[in-house]
Write an enzyme that holds these catalytic residues in place. Structure first.
Site, PDB file in Angstrom:
ATOM      1  N   GLU A 160      -9.305  -5.499  -4.314  1.00 46.38           N
ATOM      2  CA  GLU A 160      -8.630  -4.523  -3.462  1.00 46.38           C
ATOM      3  C   GLU A 160      -9.584  -3.684  -2.607  1.00 46.38           C
ATOM      4  OE1 GLU A 160      -5.548  -3.879  -2.771  1.00 46.38           O
ATOM      5  OE2 GLU A 160      -4.296  -4.730  -4.344  1.00 46.38           O
ATOM      6  N   SER A 180       0.846  -1.188   0.000  1.00 43.68           N
ATOM      7  CA  SER A 180       0.000   0.000   0.000  1.00 43.68           C
ATOM      8  C   SER A 180       0.883   1.241   0.000  1.00 43.68           C
ATOM      9  CB  SER A 180      -0.969  -0.047   1.175  1.00 43.68           C
ATOM     10  OG  SER A 180      -2.007   0.897   0.994  1.00 43.68           O
ATOM     11  N   HIS A 206      -7.774  -5.683  -0.093  1.00 40.31           N
ATOM     12  CA  HIS A 206      -6.560  -4.955   0.264  1.00 40.31           C
ATOM     13  C   HIS A 206      -6.081  -5.360   1.648  1.00 40.31           C
ATOM     14  CE1 HIS A 206      -3.933  -1.458  -0.390  1.00 40.31           C
ATOM     15  NE2 HIS A 206      -4.114  -1.135   0.875  1.00 40.31           N
TER      16      HIS A 206
END
Length: 533
Positions: A341, A222, A446
């Protein structure tokens, strides 16, 4: 990049490992021998860590001077030295950040936070050659998180590598770009400079822990993955690593210096430092608590993140443009995303009572995609997702902000060196218990792959098939760190991306179904996204 308020909770919920040394699974008391493996001499002094059955941990080691007082919004300075033995059995404070939501169990935050943690395999009676090193940069939208939440015990024990996790200045402390804070073009990016200082510390000290300073992989997820993109093009990072891993890194989410300066001037005005001539002194005199609210740059809908500033001394060029031009560091790359995600972010919004209803779908598309909103709505109609606005919006953001950016980066970098691409595709990956009440599935979202690489103290347990996938992922990652190619005997082959007309082969990571596929771009509708202006 994910919305800041959401990503904070993702890291908090999924990656908050045990915070005090001695509480991690399987730790023993330090051995008492003449060649004590809990003691290591580094440039700054001697540190005493914790020795476990299958690993050692040296926590809270300062790699730079405290960035306080006159050093607030200055490049990191050398770490102080000490006499005697410094305790390295407990994690230091995480960097200053908003405490909303009880991130990391209310763990202390402080401006004096530039510390790192070294995880190594257990000391053998017959010492092995120096071990390859992975330097892990944490995520958190550049506004929160810390290196201490990534428990690398299983990774180092199974993978046979050294892992370094680190803290870096966040939010306003790490990325405020007010022009009064330094010479022209030399403001912002203090957090990125901290990461570079940590990499230099690794170069100079890691051999004392059994690591190989000539075999360093910089990795992150990230915001950490986005940081890795920056290091691939930042002049000050050159020569500090030999390979890179980019996990779910939306590397297009940089902000140019003029915009960052404008936003930073507005921020200073809001905290009472409006006078340009006095702004630097005013800002440095403010209590730290008044600066917890982060400066916010790149936007997705109503949310925004802090982050690196391009066109600056530390980051002169935008990574995406530099990748396309072929001017990035030419090192082996592993890069990938998760299949779904953005669903986890929508799940967290739903749990806070901010449910996205079908009537609000056009508005959120307009906030996120601007003049392309109508085209996105036609490509991602609600009826394709069972009328679920969260799933439709998640699919659009997953594809447009993560997957197709990842595809573009991989294609650009593969022209000049080996690139190994993956997609984490366990759509039954464990997620926090409250998500079981949602009206839509979270899937392989995610950050959910992190629990397959790191020991996470409060995450739901993996089932046997998922644990086998975890072992295989650790094997792939550690072999890439070791050799620059994730080829591991007994695991399915992971080919490098092809060039030109050759299909772009990517590894799909799912329990009992690790396989190569070549239609990633079609699945995520990348031709559509590439055609938008």
């Amino acid at each position: 990049m994910a919305p800041t308020s959401v990503l904070c909770r993702v890291v908090c919920v999924l990656v908050a490992a045990t915070m005090a040394a001695g509480c991690a699974r399987g730790w023993d008391e330090p051995a008492s021998t003449s060649a004590d493996p809990s003691l290591v001499q580094i440039a700054s002094g001697t540190v005493r860590g914790v020795v476990g059955r299958d690993h050692r941990l040296f926590a809270g080691i300062p790699y730079a001077a405290p960035p306080v007082g006159a050093l607030r919004w200055q490049p990191p300075q050398p770490a102080p030295t000490w006499d005697g033995v410094r305790d390295a059995t407990a994690f230091g404070p995480r960097c200053l950040q908003d405490l909303d939501g009880g991130v990391e169990l209310g763990r202390q935050t402080d401006e004096d936070c530039l510390n790192l943690h070294v995880w190594t395999p257990a000391v053998d009676s017959d010492p092995p050659p120096p071990r390859p090193v992975m330097v892990w940069i944490h995520g958190g939208a550049f506004v929160n998180g810390s290196g201490s939440v990534y428990d690398a015990q299983h990774l180092v024990a199974r993978g046979g590598i050294v892992v370094v996790t680190l803290n870096y200045r966040l939010g306003t402390m790490g990325f405020l770009a007010h022009p009064a804070l330094g010479p022209a073009g030399a403001v912002g990016n203090y957090g990125l400079s901290d990461q570079q200082a940590a990499l230099r510390w690794v170069r100079d000290n890691i051999a004392q822990f059994g690591g190989d300073p000539g075999k360093v992989t910089v990795a992150g997820q990230s915001a950490g993955g986005m940081s890795v993109c920056d290091h691939l093009v930042a002049p000050g990072s050159e020569g500090l690593f030999d390979a890179a891993i980019i996990q779910s890194g939306p590397c297009q989410a940089q902000v140019a210096l003029p915009e960052a300066e404008r936003i930073s001037i507005d921020y200073a005005r809001e905290v009472g430092c409006a006078d340009p001539a006095a702004a630097a002194g005013c800002l440095r005199a403010l209590p730290a608590d008044k600066l917890r609210e982060p400066v916010r740059y790149f936007r997705i809908g109503d949310d925004a993140l802090s982050g690196p500033v391009t066109g600056s001394a530390v980051l002169p060029t935008d990574p995406m443009a530099t990748f396309a031009d072929g001017d990035a560091a030419r090192v082996p790359i592993a890069i990938g995303t998760t299949r779904d995600e953005f669903t986890l972010f929508m799940a967290l919004e739903h749990l806070r009572g901010r449910e996205l209803l079908p009537a609000g779908y056009p508005d959120v598309l307009a906030e996120t995609f601007g003049p392309n909103a109508d085209a996105v709505a036609q490509r991602y109609p609600l009826d394709r997702y069972g009328g679920s606005a969260p799933l439709a919006y998640s699919a659009a953001v997953t594809d447009g902000v993560f997957a197709c950016v990842d595809e573009r980066i991989g294609a650009d970098l593969a022209r000049h060196g080996p690139v190994y691409a993956y997609e984490f595709n366990d759509r039954q990956a464990p997620a926090p218990e409250p998500f079981a009440t949602l009206p839509f599935p979270v899937g392989a979202s995610h950050s959910l792959e992190l629990q397959y690489l790191f020991d996470v103290g409060n995450a739901p347990e993996l089932d046997p098939a998922q644990q086998a996938l975890s072992d295989q992922m650790i094997d792939y990652w550690s072999e890439f760190v070791r050799t620059g190619a994730p080829h591991r005997a007994g695991s399915p082959e992971w080919p490098a991306l092809g060039e030109g007309p050759v299909p772009r082969q990517r590894l799909s990571l799912a329990p009992g179904d690790i396989r190569v596929f070549d239609d990633f771009a079609q699945i995520h509708q990348c031709p559509f996204w590439d055609g938008l202006k």
